[in-house]
Design a protein around this motif. Sequence first.
Motif, PDB file in Angstrom:
ATOM      1  N   UNK A 182       0.831  -1.201   0.000  1.00  0.00           N
ATOM      2  CA  UNK A 182       0.000   0.000   0.000  1.00  0.00           C
ATOM      3  C   UNK A 182       0.873   1.261   0.000  1.00  0.00           C
ATOM      4  N   UNK A 183       0.320   2.355  -0.513  1.00  0.00           N
ATOM      5  CA  UNK A 183       1.091   3.590  -0.660  1.00  0.00           C
ATOM      6  C   UNK A 183       1.400   4.261   0.674  1.00  0.00           C
ATOM      7  N   UNK A 184       0.432   4.263   1.612  1.00  0.00           N
ATOM      8  CA  UNK A 184       0.599   5.039   2.835  1.00  0.00           C
ATOM      9  C   UNK A 184       0.567   4.199   4.109  1.00  0.00           C
ATOM     10  N   UNK A 185       0.530   2.861   3.984  1.00  0.00           N
ATOM     11  CA  UNK A 185       0.399   1.997   5.160  1.00  0.00           C
ATOM     12  C   UNK A 185       1.229   0.735   5.010  1.00  0.00           C
ATOM     13  N   UNK A 186       1.834   0.298   6.127  1.00  0.00           N
ATOM     14  CA  UNK A 186       2.533  -0.974   6.194  1.00  0.00           C
ATOM     15  C   UNK A 186       1.929  -1.773   7.338  1.00  0.00           C
ATOM     16  N   UNK A 187       1.574  -3.038   7.066  1.00  0.00           N
ATOM     17  CA  UNK A 187       0.993  -3.899   8.082  1.00  0.00           C
ATOM     18  C   UNK A 187       1.974  -5.006   8.463  1.00  0.00           C
ATOM     19  N   UNK A 188       1.924  -5.403   9.742  1.00  0.00           N
ATOM     20  CA  UNK A 188       2.657  -6.566  10.233  1.00  0.00           C
ATOM     21  C   UNK A 188       1.615  -7.446  10.914  1.00  0.00           C
ATOM     22  N   UNK A 189       1.138  -8.464  10.211  1.00  0.00           N
ATOM     23  CA  UNK A 189      -0.043  -9.214  10.648  1.00  0.00           C
ATOM     24  C   UNK A 189       0.269 -10.616  11.152  1.00  0.00           C
ATOM     25  N   UNK A 190      -0.486 -11.005  12.182  1.00  0.00           N
ATOM     26  CA  UNK A 190      -0.631 -12.405  12.561  1.00  0.00           C
ATOM     27  C   UNK A 190      -2.126 -12.634  12.721  1.00  0.00           C
ATOM     28  N   UNK A 191      -2.517 -13.822  13.101  1.00  0.00           N
ATOM     29  CA  UNK A 191      -3.941 -14.112  13.239  1.00  0.00           C
ATOM     30  C   UNK A 191      -4.559 -13.380  14.429  1.00  0.00           C
ATOM     31  N   UNK A 213       0.753  -1.904  12.647  1.00  0.00           N
ATOM     32  CA  UNK A 213       0.786  -1.134  11.405  1.00  0.00           C
ATOM     33  C   UNK A 213       1.338   0.259  11.667  1.00  0.00           C
ATOM     34  N   UNK A 214       1.850   0.852  10.627  1.00  0.00           N
ATOM     35  CA  UNK A 214       2.283   2.249  10.679  1.00  0.00           C
ATOM     36  C   UNK A 214       1.825   2.904   9.387  1.00  0.00           C
ATOM     37  N   UNK A 246       0.333   1.698  15.256  1.00  0.00           N
ATOM     38  CA  UNK A 246      -0.750   1.023  15.967  1.00  0.00           C
ATOM     39  C   UNK A 246      -0.422  -0.445  16.201  1.00  0.00           C
ATOM     40  N   UNK A 247      -0.921  -0.952  17.323  1.00  0.00           N
ATOM     41  CA  UNK A 247      -0.931  -2.388  17.592  1.00  0.00           C
ATOM     42  C   UNK A 247      -2.361  -2.748  17.944  1.00  0.00           C
ATOM     43  N   UNK A 248      -2.942  -3.673  17.178  1.00  0.00           N
ATOM     44  CA  UNK A 248      -4.352  -4.034  17.321  1.00  0.00           C
ATOM     45  C   UNK A 248      -4.454  -5.458  17.864  1.00  0.00           C
ATOM     46  N   UNK A 249      -5.024  -5.578  19.049  1.00  0.00           N
ATOM     47  CA  UNK A 249      -5.182  -6.874  19.700  1.00  0.00           C
ATOM     48  C   UNK A 249      -6.545  -7.443  19.358  1.00  0.00           C
ATOM     49  N   UNK A 250      -6.563  -8.577  18.679  1.00  0.00           N
ATOM     50  CA  UNK A 250      -7.803  -9.196  18.255  1.00  0.00           C
ATOM     51  C   UNK A 250      -8.373 -10.083  19.366  1.00  0.00           C
ATOM     52  N   UNK A 251      -9.616 -10.522  19.176  1.00  0.00           N
ATOM     53  CA  UNK A 251     -10.311 -11.297  20.200  1.00  0.00           C
ATOM     54  C   UNK A 251      -9.572 -12.587  20.556  1.00  0.00           C
TER      55      UNK A 251
END
Length: 302
Positions: free
Chosen positions: A139-148, A153-154, A179-184
């Motif tokens: 993506x142009x303006x976002x980088x994600x670092x994902x797990x399940x 992201x920044x 950001x760090x997003x904690x999923x359920x």
Amino acid sequence: MIHTAHFYILLNVDEVQQLQQRFAVPYTEIGKKVDCQFNAFTTWMVNKYGFRLHFIIDFIKLLGKADIKESDYPQVEQKIKKYLFYLFLDVTMFDRICLLRIDYRFDAKIPDTKHRELLLHLYKKTVEKFRFQKKYDQYDTTIYFNSHSVQGCCYDKEEDVKAEGRIPEIYEKDVFRFEVRLQNSHLNHMKSGKGREKWLEEYFKESLYRHYMSKYLGALLYEGDYYKINKARTRINQSSLTKKEKEQLIEFLKYVSRHGIESAKQKYTRYYFRKFLTQLKALKINPILIPKNRKGLSKKSG
């Protein structure tokens, strides 16, 4: 500290019927009525595995400020209770809410658009995988670092807002957001494994915020100031490292600059890779160099 959080309350049939009578609309339309009164909330109801009232809170809107601290929790709880009383005429519903997701944030004010672009350019050179996280940088303006279960992201918040077609709020202007997003699934794991309840108060702690930001973004983005090779070389040569260590460290930086962190992890042994990163951290030099044709950057990561 915190951006948003998602909650739900499990309701019985009688409670849903009472809500429909009070608001004179089907349960699927109640959220629209409520949100007209509370702009920091997004509310909806579903009937799947029982009736559930879902709501997302934007804490910046809730408190009217971007600098949110652990000490703000009592005010946050009071405002949530006010929202729940409007819905149910009963503040004890607060004890029934369950946390589904929470997003931690750190906002860096960077007025120069070119500097924000440079940060994204540099961060795209980080490792492709770390622990269970995988990088997505298409993506142009976002980088994600994902797990399940956890997403880091920044992104350029101002440009992200403009892409949505709206004018940035004052707290969004010039902002590069982490950001760090904690999923359920992660919250459930913490509850069963460590006994951490899925309550907002548990996750509103400064120590926990710092832990997650460091663990899920700091290790990926690295610490230290960004330099071009000449300035980095000068700092290394002025250090107390031996001549051989200085030469090795400079060669490591040059290799990372040409081929990226991921390739460097393959080239060097685990011992030397960690050794070089530790030495750079001590010298406050980020392992990812600024390209020679780009302007400098004083922003620190981590």
